[in-house]
Write a protein that holds these residues in place. Sequence first.
Motif, short mmCIF file in Angstrom:
data_model
loop_
_atom_site.label_atom_id
_atom_site.label_comp_id
_atom_site.label_asym_id
_atom_site.label_seq_id
_atom_site.Cartn_x
_atom_site.Cartn_y
_atom_site.Cartn_z
N VAL A 167 0.83 -1.17 0.02
CA VAL A 167 -0.02 -0.07 0.17
C VAL A 167 0.88 1.20 -0.12
O VAL A 167 2.15 1.25 0.48
CB VAL A 167 -0.96 0.10 0.99
N ILE A 168 0.48 2.38 -0.80
CA ILE A 168 1.35 3.51 -0.80
C ILE A 168 0.30 4.72 -0.03
O ILE A 168 -1.02 4.85 -0.20
CB ILE A 168 1.40 3.91 -2.12
N PRO A 169 0.98 5.23 1.07
CA PRO A 169 0.10 6.17 1.73
C PRO A 169 -0.26 7.41 0.81
O PRO A 169 0.69 7.96 -0.18
CB PRO A 169 1.15 6.88 2.92
N ALA A 170 -1.33 8.00 1.00
CA ALA A 170 -1.94 9.21 0.13
C ALA A 170 -0.67 10.29 0.03
O ALA A 170 -0.64 10.98 -0.93
CB ALA A 170 -3.14 9.55 0.56
N SER A 171 -0.16 10.43 1.34
CA SER A 171 0.84 11.42 1.27
C SER A 171 2.08 11.37 0.60
O SER A 171 2.64 12.23 0.01
CB SER A 171 1.37 11.59 2.84
N GLU A 172 2.20 10.11 0.13
CA GLU A 172 3.39 9.61 -0.61
C GLU A 172 3.12 10.12 -2.17
O GLU A 172 4.05 10.76 -2.92
CB GLU A 172 3.77 8.15 -0.61
N LEU A 173 2.05 9.91 -2.55
CA LEU A 173 1.44 10.20 -3.77
C LEU A 173 1.58 11.95 -4.02
O LEU A 173 2.01 12.34 -5.05
CB LEU A 173 0.17 9.64 -4.19
N THR A 174 1.09 12.47 -3.00
CA THR A 174 1.14 13.74 -3.08
C THR A 174 2.48 14.49 -3.05
O THR A 174 2.77 15.46 -3.86
CB THR A 174 0.18 14.46 -1.79
N ALA A 175 3.23 13.98 -2.18
CA ALA A 175 4.68 14.44 -2.28
C ALA A 175 5.50 14.15 -3.62
O ALA A 175 6.06 14.82 -4.09
CB ALA A 175 5.47 13.59 -1.12
N PHE A 176 5.09 12.87 -4.45
CA PHE A 176 5.63 12.42 -5.54
C PHE A 176 5.19 13.67 -6.48
O PHE A 176 6.18 14.36 -7.20
CB PHE A 176 5.16 11.41 -5.87
N LEU A 177 3.92 14.17 -6.65
CA LEU A 177 3.42 15.07 -7.54
C LEU A 177 4.09 16.39 -7.27
O LEU A 177 4.37 16.99 -8.09
CB LEU A 177 1.88 15.20 -7.40
N ASP A 178 4.21 16.93 -6.17
CA ASP A 178 4.79 18.01 -5.58
C ASP A 178 6.29 18.26 -6.03
O ASP A 178 6.95 19.37 -6.78
CB ASP A 178 4.77 18.28 -4.01
N ARG A 179 7.06 17.00 -6.14
CA ARG A 179 8.58 16.87 -6.45
C ARG A 179 8.71 16.85 -7.74
O ARG A 179 9.71 17.48 -8.59
CB ARG A 179 9.11 15.76 -6.05
N HIS A 180 7.60 16.78 -8.80
CA HIS A 180 7.69 16.56 -10.12
C HIS A 180 6.72 17.45 -10.86
O HIS A 180 6.47 17.76 -11.94
CB HIS A 180 7.13 15.18 -10.71
N ARG A 181 6.40 18.61 -10.05
CA ARG A 181 5.67 19.97 -10.62
C ARG A 181 6.32 20.72 -11.38
O ARG A 181 7.55 20.81 -11.19
CB ARG A 181 5.31 20.87 -9.41
N VAL A 182 5.56 20.93 -12.68
CA VAL A 182 6.37 21.82 -13.75
C VAL A 182 6.26 23.38 -13.50
O VAL A 182 5.14 23.44 -13.32
CB VAL A 182 5.98 21.22 -15.18
N THR A 183 7.28 24.07 -13.56
CA THR A 183 6.91 25.31 -13.43
C THR A 183 6.64 25.92 -14.79
O THR A 183 7.09 25.65 -15.71
CB THR A 183 8.41 26.36 -13.01
N ARG A 184 5.76 26.90 -14.35
CA ARG A 184 4.85 27.51 -15.73
C ARG A 184 5.99 28.36 -16.44
O ARG A 184 6.56 29.38 -15.79
CB ARG A 184 3.75 28.22 -15.48
N LEU A 185 6.28 28.53 -17.74
CA LEU A 185 7.13 29.29 -18.58
C LEU A 185 6.38 30.69 -19.03
O LEU A 185 5.06 30.26 -19.51
CB LEU A 185 7.80 28.53 -19.75
N PRO A 186 6.92 31.61 -19.07
CA PRO A 186 6.26 32.58 -19.87
C PRO A 186 5.62 32.39 -21.21
O PRO A 186 6.25 31.56 -21.87
CB PRO A 186 7.22 33.83 -19.78
N ALA A 187 4.75 32.84 -21.49
CA ALA A 187 4.03 32.32 -23.02
C ALA A 187 4.80 32.57 -24.05
O ALA A 187 5.09 31.70 -24.98
CB ALA A 187 2.75 32.99 -22.98
N GLU A 188 5.67 33.50 -24.28
CA GLU A 188 6.42 33.88 -25.25
C GLU A 188 7.71 32.89 -25.54
O GLU A 188 8.04 32.68 -26.35
CB GLU A 188 7.12 35.36 -25.31
N ILE A 189 8.21 32.51 -23.98
CA ILE A 189 9.33 31.53 -24.07
C ILE A 189 8.79 30.03 -24.72
O ILE A 189 9.27 29.36 -25.41
CB ILE A 189 10.05 31.38 -22.72
N ALA A 190 7.62 29.85 -24.18
CA ALA A 190 6.91 28.26 -24.57
C ALA A 190 6.52 28.21 -25.71
O ALA A 190 6.57 27.21 -26.41
CB ALA A 190 5.79 28.27 -23.46
N ILE A 191 5.90 29.33 -26.50
CA ILE A 191 5.47 29.27 -27.67
C ILE A 191 6.79 29.25 -28.74
O ILE A 191 6.64 28.58 -29.83
CB ILE A 191 4.45 30.41 -28.01
#
Length: 100
Positions: A62-86
């Motif tokens: 079993v995987i604690p819900a907190s582990e899944l949340t922490a995993f997602l937080d560690r792999h969060r993508v920072t948002r790039l400004p629109a002109e750089i992303a495009i």
Amino acid sequence: MSRMSMQQSVAGTPGHFVEGTPTTLAYGVIAAAAALDLSRSRIYELISDGEIGACKIGKRTVIPASELTAFLDRHRVTRLPAEIAIAPLQGRLGRARVSR
């Protein structure tokens, strides 16, 4: 909470022990895979690599819900400004297009 009301809430929704708002404390491997939209094999790889912490209860993993949340937080993508992303996309689209 009386024993009968706990049995009723537990019987209807596994893992939900709090009266009122249900709370899932831990997920099985298949449920965790579904929650993250990953394969069961990938979840086992992440556990093996130490990316997600898991607990063994008897034969069940079993995987604690907190582990899944922490995993997602560690792999969060920072948002790039629109002109750089495009900009990279515009370059690729420009090369793929043939104009004559």
